[in-house]
Design an enzyme around this catalytic site. Structure first.
Site, mmCIF file in Angstrom:
data_model
loop_
_atom_site.group_PDB
_atom_site.id
_atom_site.type_symbol
_atom_site.label_atom_id
_atom_site.label_comp_id
_atom_site.label_asym_id
_atom_site.label_seq_id
_atom_site.Cartn_x
_atom_site.Cartn_y
_atom_site.Cartn_z
ATOM 1 N N SER A 97 5.850 24.217 -7.220
ATOM 2 C CA SER A 97 5.118 22.978 -7.475
ATOM 3 C C SER A 97 6.026 21.807 -7.803
ATOM 4 C CB SER A 97 4.122 23.193 -8.621
ATOM 5 O OG SER A 97 4.779 23.688 -9.774
ATOM 6 N N GLY B 282 2.883 27.162 -7.314
ATOM 7 C CA GLY B 282 2.644 28.508 -7.809
ATOM 8 C C GLY B 282 3.552 29.562 -7.217
ATOM 9 N N ASN C 41 8.426 29.858 -11.905
ATOM 10 C CA ASN C 41 7.209 30.640 -12.156
ATOM 11 C C ASN C 41 7.524 32.072 -12.563
ATOM 12 O OD1 ASN C 41 5.106 28.671 -11.629
ATOM 13 N ND2 ASN C 41 5.800 28.702 -9.510
ATOM 14 N N ASP D 35 0.348 18.430 -18.573
ATOM 15 C CA ASP D 35 0.645 19.853 -18.747
ATOM 16 C C ASP D 35 2.050 20.099 -19.298
ATOM 17 O OD1 ASP D 35 2.292 19.322 -16.575
ATOM 18 O OD2 ASP D 35 1.127 20.490 -15.147
ATOM 19 N N HIS E 61 5.029 19.405 -15.123
ATOM 20 C CA HIS E 61 5.267 18.758 -13.842
ATOM 21 C C HIS E 61 5.588 17.275 -14.022
ATOM 22 C CE1 HIS E 61 2.733 22.294 -12.866
ATOM 23 N NE2 HIS E 61 3.604 22.402 -11.880
#
Length: 204
Positions: free
Chosen positions: A32, A69, A98, A179, A182
């Site tokens: 991402s 992801g 991730n 979040d 990002h």
């Protein structure tokens, strides 16, 4: 005769001018962070990198095969197909975040990254590995081991390494979306400019 002369002139120009020659490709395999999560695609650092390449390195293009992801396992399973599809001259690998956030096995993460590096080199592409760092949620041994995977792979396989993609913005909370993972649009040019010096030597 005139048509033949015109054809010969075009062939000469194509050989003499990089802009008219066949394009060369930088393939980005990422998650991402490279897929412009939460942004318009053209705002992401990869799209900005493509714009700078067009302006400063004519004859180069960027193929962004990043998926939000994505883990290193996903990248390793896709690399052969992406190499065949894009036939890149340079492969930028930005994966592992991730894996780290999920606490996945470090040896498996390294094996997945190594599979990608080896596949890219076997296909004749140069490799730029973009490293990542993670919070110490799983303890200092895991955190250090995670970071060490990138340096060890770069040394073992003789590929270029940018140790930490987010280094220019890591301590700036305003550079991240809600979040806290990002980067926002305004931070994307900093990431592009951070990657650029590591990428340029591979374009020769």
């Amino acid at each position: 005769m005139a048509a033949l002369l015109a054809l010969l002139a075009l062939l000469w120009l194509a050989a003499a001018s990089p802009a008219l020659a066949a394009e060369r490709t930088v393939l980005v395999m990422g998650d991402s962070l490279s897929a412009a999560y939460g942004l318009a695609p053209e705002q992401g650092w990869v799209a900005l990198l493509a714009e700078r390449l067009r302006a400063e390195e004519p004859g180069w293009r960027v193929a962004n095969a990043s998926i939000s992801g994505e883990t290193t396992a996903g990248g390793a399973s896709r690399i052969a197909g992406e190499l065949k599809r894009h036939q890149p001259d340079v492969v930028v690998i930005e994966l592992g975040a991730n894996d780290g956030l999920r606490g996945l096995d470090l040896d498996q993460t390294r094996a997945n990254l190594e599979r990608m590096v080896t596949a890219a080199k076997t296909a004749g592409a140069q490799v730029l590995l973009l490293g990542m760092r993670i919070p110490p949620n799983y303890g200092p041994d895991y955190t250090r081991g995670f970071e060490r995977n990138y340096t060890a792979l770069a040394e073992e396989h003789g590929v270029a390494l940018l140790p930490f993609l987010l280094e220019p913005i890591a301590t700036d909370r305003e550079a991240f979306q809600a979040d806290n993972l990002h980067p926002v649009a305004d931070a994307q040019p900093k990431l592009r400019d951070h990657v650029w010096p590591a990428l340029v030597p591979l374009l020769d």
